[in-house]
Design an enzyme around this catalytic site. Structure first.
Site, short mmCIF file in Angstrom:
data_model
loop_
_atom_site.label_atom_id
_atom_site.label_comp_id
_atom_site.label_asym_id
_atom_site.label_seq_id
_atom_site.Cartn_x
_atom_site.Cartn_y
_atom_site.Cartn_z
N LYS A 134 -3.67 -0.98 -0.74
CA LYS A 134 -2.44 -1.42 -1.67
C LYS A 134 -3.40 -0.92 -3.54
O LYS A 134 -2.05 -1.15 -4.35
CB LYS A 134 -2.31 -3.07 -1.88
CG LYS A 134 -1.08 -2.52 -0.91
CD LYS A 134 -0.99 -2.85 0.77
CE LYS A 134 0.13 -3.11 1.54
NZ LYS A 134 0.13 -3.38 3.05
C1 LIG Z 1 0.97 -2.50 3.79
C2 LIG Z 1 -0.65 -2.28 5.28
C3 LIG Z 1 0.31 -1.86 5.71
C4 LIG Z 1 1.15 -0.65 5.55
O1 LIG Z 1 1.50 0.11 4.64
P1 LIG Z 1 3.05 0.22 4.73
O2 LIG Z 1 3.26 0.70 3.26
O3 LIG Z 1 3.79 -1.26 4.56
O4 LIG Z 1 3.89 0.85 5.73
C5 LIG Z 1 -1.38 -1.24 7.28
N1 LIG Z 1 -2.19 -1.48 6.39
C6 LIG Z 1 -2.84 -2.45 6.40
C7 LIG Z 1 -3.94 -3.00 5.71
C8 LIG Z 1 -1.59 -3.02 4.44
O5 LIG Z 1 -1.62 -3.86 4.06
#
Ligand SMILES: *Cc1c(COP(=O)(O)O)cnc(C)c1O
Length: 489
Positions: free
Chosen positions: A110
């Protein structure tokens, strides 16, 4: 190009307005009216460095911003913030590739988008002549919250409230959030799971609280667009490594929860990047895997807490964008979403399912298989991956077995293994008793893989946020916090 709601093409917004709003006023999500075709630009684009690629791709997706403006925003967002200058390195592991998206300030993928979203938000405020502060509401399954607060910390004209599921995130994730400093950040645990928190946040957006709200979740196009960039970057890396020639397909395996990350891959494909199959990897909460097999999306099922908690999601928001982009039918999208709300399930028409299955391949993996994959990858390749990445790794192997071919598979790695040390240690056959911080030390002693800087000092940081609320009280909590002049915990 303008943005429009997935549920009503008449509800339009400029890119800057869409970023400021988060969801569209009818509860739909903003999508571009048409996607830019970058095919003619690929030969040059794919020779640029990460920042150059990001500026060009983001300018094409968010055309309110000039190339010069976008170049400046990209430089501010990414210079010196990541462990590697190229932001998202591609690492060969066995015959496959791991795209490391977790080298940012909070060790989660993120960070890639949330490093630039605050700059996009501030620039959008200026473009739209907005002078009142924006209050960002975010539900998190564990990683968005920390990454969003790190990004928005002390950004003038913004405040951010993060809601996370009480007892639903890892110990390290919780410590990362509750120790967050900054005069404009607020974290609150909610008694419920991520879906409950996300639904409540969406309802707050739909109600007319007298506040200027926006979102740092992937329902915000300003959060989604930056995620498109690393698909191009990975493709460029494979070109440089000589693994593909321009035009050859590359498959991507994506650990999926809210469907933002994998949707960004689909956008890259629609913009002309030679993306082959998008492997959609689920944990035991396999609502997406079932959907891609059968065309029936049904959230009426048990919710499981797993060792990959950031994917413990039963309502994947961005699937709505995919349904619209694939069908081009806002009325259909609105009807399906209404059905999801009232009945908790819907079924897509057969022709739409066929198109979904042409682009997406479902994979699923339970906790035992996840931990086994961590051990396998470590023993075979001496590469340490986190639980979410392991889910995608396993899905990639299942895909290759089902459809043997020559295209390289890139596994998106979404978090540092040190955020989930208990399950990773178990995967390596070690003991996982003790607190999360001891486990970080033990995992390091066992593997010698460096611990990211931001996690090293976590144990000694003061807890600044202790609020807990019921789901039903979230609107009142938001109003109360919005009314407070000073927030410092
Ligand atoms: C948010 C997240 C995901 C999933 O991503 P999306 O965009 O919500 O599908 C997968 N792995 C980790 C470590 C995350 O923080």
């Amino acid at each position: 190009m303008i943005y429009q709601s997935t549920r009503d093409p008449a509800l339009t917004a400029s890119a800057a307005e869409a970023i400021l709003r988060g969801p569209a006023p009818d509860g739909g999500l903003y999508v571009p009216s048409s996607l830019p075709d970058l095919r003619p630009a690929l030969p040059k684009l794919l020779t640029l460095d990460f920042q150059g690629m990001a500026a060009a791709i983001l300018q094409a997706l968010l055309p309110d911003f000039t190339t010069d403006e976008m170049t400046a925003l990209v430089r501010s967002a990414y210079t010196g913030r990541f462990e590697t200058a190229d932001v998202t390195p591609t690492v060969p592991v066995g015959g496959d590739y791991i795209l490391e998206l977790f080298r940012g300030p909070t060790s989660a993928f993120k960070d890639v988008a949330l490093s630039i979203l605050p700059y996009l938000m501030t620039a959008s405020q200026q473009k739209c002549g907005v002078t009142d502060p924006v209050l960002i509401l975010t539900a998190t399954s564990g990683d968005t919250g920390k990454a969003a607060m790190a990004g928005f910390r002390d950004v003038p004209g913004t405040r951010i409230i993060v809601f996370y599921p009480h007892g639903g995130v890892s110990e390290v994730q919780q410590a990362q959030m509750t120790t967050q400093e900054g005069g404009n950040v607020c974290v609150c645990a909610v008694r419920g799971n991520f879906d409950d928190a996300q639904t409540a946040v969406k309802e707050i957006f739909a109600s007319d609280l007298p506040l200027r709200l926006s979102s740092a979740n992937s329902i915000n196009i300003g959060r989604l667009a930056p995620q498109v960039v690393y698909y191009f970057k990975a493709y460029a890396d494979l070109l440089r490594l000589g693994r593909v020639k321009l035009g050859d397909p590359v498959d991507f395996a994506v650990p999926t929860g809210n469907f933002g990350d994998i949707l960004a891959g689909y956008l890259a494909k629609r913009m002309g990047l030679p993306v082959g199959t998008l492997i959609c990897a689920s944990n035991r909460n396999d609502v997406l895997a079932d959907f891609l097999r059968t065309g029936v999306y049904d959230k009426n099922r048990p919710f499981y807490k797993t060792v990959s908690p950031s994917m413990d999601i039963l309502v994947s928001s961005n699937l709505e964008r995919l349904l619209y982009l694939m069908s081009g039918d806002a009325a259909l999208t609105a009807a399906l979403m209404a059905q999801l709300r009232t009945e908790g399930r819907y079924e897509v028409p057969a022709d739409l399912l066929a198109r979904l299955q042409a682009d997406f391949f479902p994979g699923r993996c339970d906790d035992e298989q996840t931990k086994a994959a961590i051990g396998d990858v470590w023993r075979a390749h001496h590469y340490l991956c986190d639980t979410h990445t392991a889910v995608a790794w396993r899905a990639a192997q299942a895909y290759k077995a089902a459809r043997p071919g020559t295209a390289p598979v890139v596994v998106l790695s979404t978090a540092s293994p040190y955020k989930f040390p208990a399950a990773v240690l178990e995967g390596l056959g070690g003991s996982s008793s003790g607190d999360g911080f001891d486990l970080i030390d033990r995992l390091h002693a066992l593997t010698q893989v460096p611990v990211p800087e931001n996690l090293r000092g976590l144990r000694d940081k003061a807890v600044l946020h202790r609020d807990v609320t019921d789901i039903a009280d979230m609107p009142a909590y938001v109003l109360k916090k919005a009314g407070e002049k000073e927030w410092n915990a």
